[in-house]
Write an enzyme that holds these catalytic residues in place. Structure first.
Site, short mmCIF file in Angstrom:
data_model
loop_
_atom_site.label_atom_id
_atom_site.label_comp_id
_atom_site.label_asym_id
_atom_site.label_seq_id
_atom_site.Cartn_x
_atom_site.Cartn_y
_atom_site.Cartn_z
N HIS A 127 -2.24 7.67 1.49
CA HIS A 127 -2.04 7.12 3.14
C HIS A 127 -3.26 8.48 3.67
CE1 HIS A 127 0.94 4.09 3.03
NE2 HIS A 127 2.09 4.71 3.01
N SER A 135 -2.24 4.76 -2.81
CA SER A 135 -2.68 5.45 -1.96
C SER A 135 -1.69 6.61 -1.65
CB SER A 135 -2.51 4.28 -0.15
OG SER A 135 -2.84 4.92 0.77
N LYS A 169 1.01 -1.18 0.50
CA LYS A 169 0.00 0.11 -0.04
C LYS A 169 0.28 1.57 0.08
CE LYS A 169 -3.42 2.32 2.57
NZ LYS A 169 -3.21 3.43 3.96
N GLY A 182 -11.13 4.95 4.40
CA GLY A 182 -11.27 4.86 5.42
C GLY A 182 -11.79 6.10 6.37
N ARG A 183 -11.75 7.27 6.23
CA ARG A 183 -12.19 8.33 7.03
C ARG A 183 -14.49 8.43 7.05
NH1 ARG A 183 -7.57 12.40 5.99
NH2 ARG A 183 -7.40 10.90 3.95
N VAL A 212 -12.50 9.06 -1.64
CA VAL A 212 -13.55 7.70 -2.23
C VAL A 212 -15.27 8.49 -0.86
CG1 VAL A 212 -14.80 6.01 -2.70
CG2 VAL A 212 -11.75 5.95 -2.83
C1 LIG Z 1 -6.84 8.68 12.34
C2 LIG Z 1 -5.81 7.37 10.35
C3 LIG Z 1 -5.02 6.75 11.20
C4 LIG Z 1 -4.01 6.26 10.06
N1 LIG Z 1 -3.39 5.42 9.59
C5 LIG Z 1 -2.89 4.71 8.82
C6 LIG Z 1 -1.04 3.98 9.05
O1 LIG Z 1 -0.39 3.75 10.34
N2 LIG Z 1 -0.66 2.82 8.11
C7 LIG Z 1 -0.86 3.15 6.77
O2 LIG Z 1 -0.78 2.55 5.75
N3 LIG Z 1 -2.37 4.44 6.87
C8 LIG Z 1 -2.67 4.68 7.20
N4 LIG Z 1 -4.24 6.06 7.05
C9 LIG Z 1 -4.68 6.15 5.77
C10 LIG Z 1 -5.80 4.58 5.77
O3 LIG Z 1 -4.63 3.99 5.96
C11 LIG Z 1 -6.39 5.73 4.35
O4 LIG Z 1 -5.01 4.85 3.29
C12 LIG Z 1 -6.48 6.65 3.81
O5 LIG Z 1 -7.42 7.12 5.10
C13 LIG Z 1 -7.86 6.07 2.93
O6 LIG Z 1 -8.18 7.56 2.47
P1 LIG Z 1 -9.70 8.57 2.86
O7 LIG Z 1 -9.46 8.98 5.10
O8 LIG Z 1 -10.01 9.44 1.81
O9 LIG Z 1 -10.94 7.42 2.85
C14 LIG Z 1 -4.86 6.48 8.09
C15 LIG Z 1 -6.09 7.89 8.26
C16 LIG Z 1 -6.02 7.88 9.29
C17 LIG Z 1 -7.28 8.82 8.91
#
Ligand SMILES: Cc1cc2nc3c(=O)[nH]c(=O)nc-3n(C[C@H](O)[C@H](O)[C@H](O)COP(=O)(O)O)c2cc1C
Length: 220
Positions: free
Chosen positions: A109, A107, A85, A163-164, A143
């Protein structure tokens, strides 16, 4: 019965059964609650809790010596499929395939790590092209509606991750909120498909969307 895949963060404290079974951080459940409330609480707690190995684990996680060879090692110790990822370029996608991953998640992230990193949807197509259908390409980031899912599928993603919105649903209405978010996205995708003349997911094609690059090409 519907099934959804929950991707647990490496640093997540939210899944009690997993954390308690492993408990590498040696924290209590109230510690996990503190984390969910605020990051600052977590930092304060870590500073106070000499027994926690969280800091050591975080240092390990962000080890600067991490490289592609580590993925090879990971493959050697498990028969589970490994998806990588955070891919944002064709070059990384090719490298990931060479190393033998089972799939790629485009991604950034959630745009939380590095300012000015590209939005994942803007680089999806170049990654899909580089992969050439050899392994599945998934995408996450931004998304928020069914139309976003439709766009990602049209540009060649096999699936999207959310995610969110899930977190917002959870915060607003708990388990029901999460269910509603998934139902709403599904209903919006179905409506978009119907209005675009796509009875099945397979009917969603590249010609259903126009990117910024397409617009530029039109002007040439
Ligand atoms: C609070 C929070 C913590 C996250 N922690 C990680 C993480 O530890 N590792 C990671 O690869 N992505 C992390 N992410 C990113 C998510 O895995 C994901 O890629 C992202 O939230 C997707 O986008 P979206 O929130 O717009 O749907 C985190 C996202 C949030 C909101």
């Amino acid at each position: 019965m519907q099934y959804h895949i929950y991707v647990l963060s490496l640093c997540s404290f939210s899944c009690r059964s997993v954390i308690c079974a492993d408990n590498r951080f040696r924290f209590s459940w109230s510690f996990a609650v503190a984390y969910l409330c605020s990051n600052t609480n977590l930092l304060v707690f870590v500073a106070e809790d000499k027994g926690s190995s969280l800091e050591a684990f975080a240092a390990e996680t962000h080890d600067p010596s991490l490289c592609w060879k580590d993925i090879e090692w990971l493959r050697s110790i498990t028969s589970l499929p490994i998806l990588i990822k955070g891919v944002l370029t064709a070059e990384d996608a090719i490298k990931a395939m060479e190393i033998g991953v089972a799939g790629i998640v485009v991604s950034n992230h959630g745009a939380r790590q590095l300012d000015y990193s590209p939005a994942s949807i803007t680089v999806l197509e170049q990654v899909v092209r580089a992969v050439g259908g050899k392994i599945p390409v998934l995408i996450d980031g931004g998304v928020r509606r069914g139309t976003d899912i439709f766009k990602a599928l049209a540009l060649g993603a096999q699936a999207v991750l959310i995610g969110r919105p899930i977190l917002y649903g959870l915060a607003a209405k708990g388990e029901y909120g999460v269910q509603r978010v998934i139902e709403m996205l599904k209903a919006e995708l179905e409506l978009t498909m119907a209005l675009s003349g796509c009875p099945t997911l397979k009917d969603i094609t590249r010609s259903h969307v126009r990117t910024e690059q397409d617009r530029l090409n039109c002007r040439l």
